[in-house]
Design a protein around this motif. Structure first.
Motif, mmCIF file in Angstrom:
data_model
loop_
_atom_site.group_PDB
_atom_site.id
_atom_site.type_symbol
_atom_site.label_atom_id
_atom_site.label_comp_id
_atom_site.label_asym_id
_atom_site.label_seq_id
_atom_site.Cartn_x
_atom_site.Cartn_y
_atom_site.Cartn_z
ATOM 1 N N GLU A 127 -37.365 -8.575 10.235
ATOM 2 C CA GLU A 127 -37.629 -7.460 10.293
ATOM 3 C C GLU A 127 -37.082 -6.272 11.417
ATOM 4 O O GLU A 127 -37.073 -5.193 11.244
ATOM 5 C CB GLU A 127 -39.288 -6.997 10.288
ATOM 6 C CG GLU A 127 -40.191 -7.279 9.303
ATOM 7 C CD GLU A 127 -40.283 -9.078 9.237
ATOM 8 O OE1 GLU A 127 -39.955 -9.649 10.058
ATOM 9 O OE2 GLU A 127 -40.991 -9.417 8.083
ATOM 10 N N SER A 187 -45.831 -13.077 19.764
ATOM 11 C CA SER A 187 -45.836 -11.857 19.063
ATOM 12 C C SER A 187 -47.386 -11.808 18.487
ATOM 13 O O SER A 187 -47.953 -10.391 18.764
ATOM 14 C CB SER A 187 -44.808 -12.201 18.065
ATOM 15 O OG SER A 187 -44.836 -10.852 16.991
ATOM 16 N N ALA A 188 -47.974 -12.912 18.211
ATOM 17 C CA ALA A 188 -49.395 -12.532 17.476
ATOM 18 C C ALA A 188 -50.339 -12.315 18.799
ATOM 19 O O ALA A 188 -51.192 -11.432 18.569
ATOM 20 C CB ALA A 188 -49.969 -13.830 16.761
ATOM 21 N N ASP A 191 -49.714 -8.728 19.804
ATOM 22 C CA ASP A 191 -49.869 -7.748 18.668
ATOM 23 C C ASP A 191 -48.342 -6.970 18.635
ATOM 24 O O ASP A 191 -48.333 -5.647 18.464
ATOM 25 C CB ASP A 191 -50.963 -6.564 18.962
ATOM 26 C CG ASP A 191 -52.246 -7.138 18.363
ATOM 27 O OD1 ASP A 191 -52.446 -7.987 17.555
ATOM 28 O OD2 ASP A 191 -53.091 -6.544 18.902
ATOM 29 N N HIS A 193 -46.027 -7.566 16.337
ATOM 30 C CA HIS A 193 -45.623 -7.617 15.003
ATOM 31 C C HIS A 193 -44.321 -7.988 14.785
ATOM 32 O O HIS A 193 -43.590 -7.341 14.087
ATOM 33 C CB HIS A 193 -45.762 -6.200 14.603
ATOM 34 C CG HIS A 193 -47.439 -5.620 14.525
ATOM 35 N ND1 HIS A 193 -48.364 -6.164 13.732
ATOM 36 C CD2 HIS A 193 -48.039 -4.935 15.566
ATOM 37 C CE1 HIS A 193 -49.454 -5.528 14.150
ATOM 38 N NE2 HIS A 193 -49.280 -4.808 15.315
ATOM 39 N N ARG A 195 -41.888 -7.939 16.650
ATOM 40 C CA ARG A 195 -41.014 -7.192 17.607
ATOM 41 C C ARG A 195 -40.772 -7.854 18.937
ATOM 42 O O ARG A 195 -41.218 -7.329 19.887
ATOM 43 C CB ARG A 195 -41.486 -5.545 17.820
ATOM 44 C CG ARG A 195 -40.373 -4.784 18.257
ATOM 45 C CD ARG A 195 -40.829 -3.353 18.203
ATOM 46 N NE ARG A 195 -39.536 -2.722 18.920
ATOM 47 C CZ ARG A 195 -38.515 -2.248 18.275
ATOM 48 N NH1 ARG A 195 -38.481 -2.406 16.948
ATOM 49 N NH2 ARG A 195 -37.431 -1.624 19.067
#
Ligand SMILES: NC(=O)c1ccc[n+]([C@@H]2O[C@H](COP(=O)([O-])OP(=O)(O)OC[C@H]3O[C@@H](n4cnc5c(N)ncnc54)[C@H](OP(=O)(O)O)[C@@H]3O)[C@@H](O)[C@H]2O)c1
Length: 216
Positions: A127, A187-188, A191, A193, A195
């Motif tokens: 993403e 990342s989790a 938070d 997402h 990035r």
């Protein structure tokens, strides 16, 4: 022309940024009978056979079990020494698919006897492939595999804005695949997402170290 096998999130996102960077790219699914349904602009929809026989390098953007199954058949022998980029991450598979102490990259490389396998692009999130800056520097893209196969992959990484780093032979896939899992956990936890990226670089040389403070 570069080829990508797998038209899911990673394959489509890579095809989009490569085409935008001016790299002619063909995209296919791993199903023989039909080309990718909805390729990004400037990207050529292709069949699996087109990609396997007529593109170089070829990048695997498939779930690891599907990728290793593919290259364990005739597809693994048709490369004639061309470059196969393994972007898979077996660490995200529900079941353990790689024996302890080994990596998906090594399994792909040993099955794909007709290709020179390079592990790359598994540490960058689909993403956010266009986000290549981090903390004032450039996102690092680790590249592992045979020395003579890495320069074209370095070139691709550079054209996408990443800083490629040679991390050694294909056995370094072990650490690269573990790194991808670690990044997903961070990342989790924070938070982010997806990035998230890494930068591996030499530390700034500081003239005043801790010892100098004490002595001075
Ligand atoms: N997503 C990321 O951020 C990211 C980043 C780095 C690396 N990767 C790695 O890239 C690979 C692909 O990830 P993804 O996120 O793109 O997954 P995805 O969105 O689920 O896409 C997977 C692709 O594999 C195909 N596929 C699944 N099962 C198949 C089967 N049995 N036979 C043939 N084709 C099959 C799907 O085709 P159909 O749609 O036709 O079923 C789809 O094109 C994985 O190994 C992943 O770990 C992902």
């Amino acid at each position: 022309m570069m080829g990508i096998i797998g038209a899911g999130r990673m394959g489509t996102a890579l095809a989009r940024v490569l085409a935008a960077a001016g790299v002619p790219t063909a995209l296919c699914t791993a199903r023989c009978d039909r080309p990718a349904a909805d390729p990004p602009p400037d990207c050529t929809p292709a069949t699996l056979d087109d990609v396997l026989w007529h593109t170089d390098p070829v990048l695997l953007a498939l779930p690891f079990p599907v990728a290793v199954g593919l290259v364990s058949g005739p597809a693994g022998r048709c490369g004639d020494g061309r470059i196969l980029i393994d972007a898979t991450n077996p660490g995200f598979c529900r079941d353990r698919v790689v024996p302890p102490g080994l990596s998906g990259g090594e399994l792909i490389a040993s099955a794909a006897t007709g290709w020179r396998t390079v592990k790359a692009f598994n540490t960058v999130p689909a993403e956010h492939l266009a986000a290549t800056r981090i903390g004032g520097g450039t996102v690092t893209l680790p590249v592992a595999g045979p020395a003579d196969a890495k320069p074209p992959v370095f070139d691709l990484a550079g054209r996408l804005g990443f800083e490629p780093v040679d991390v050694g032979g294909i056995e370094s896939s072990r650490e690269m695949e573990a790194l991808a899992v670690l990044m997903a956990r961070v990342s989790a936890a924070y938070d982010l997402h997806g990035r998230i990226g890494i930068r591996i670089a030499e530390l700034d040389r500081s003239p005043v170290g801790r010892g100098a403070d004490v002595a001075g």
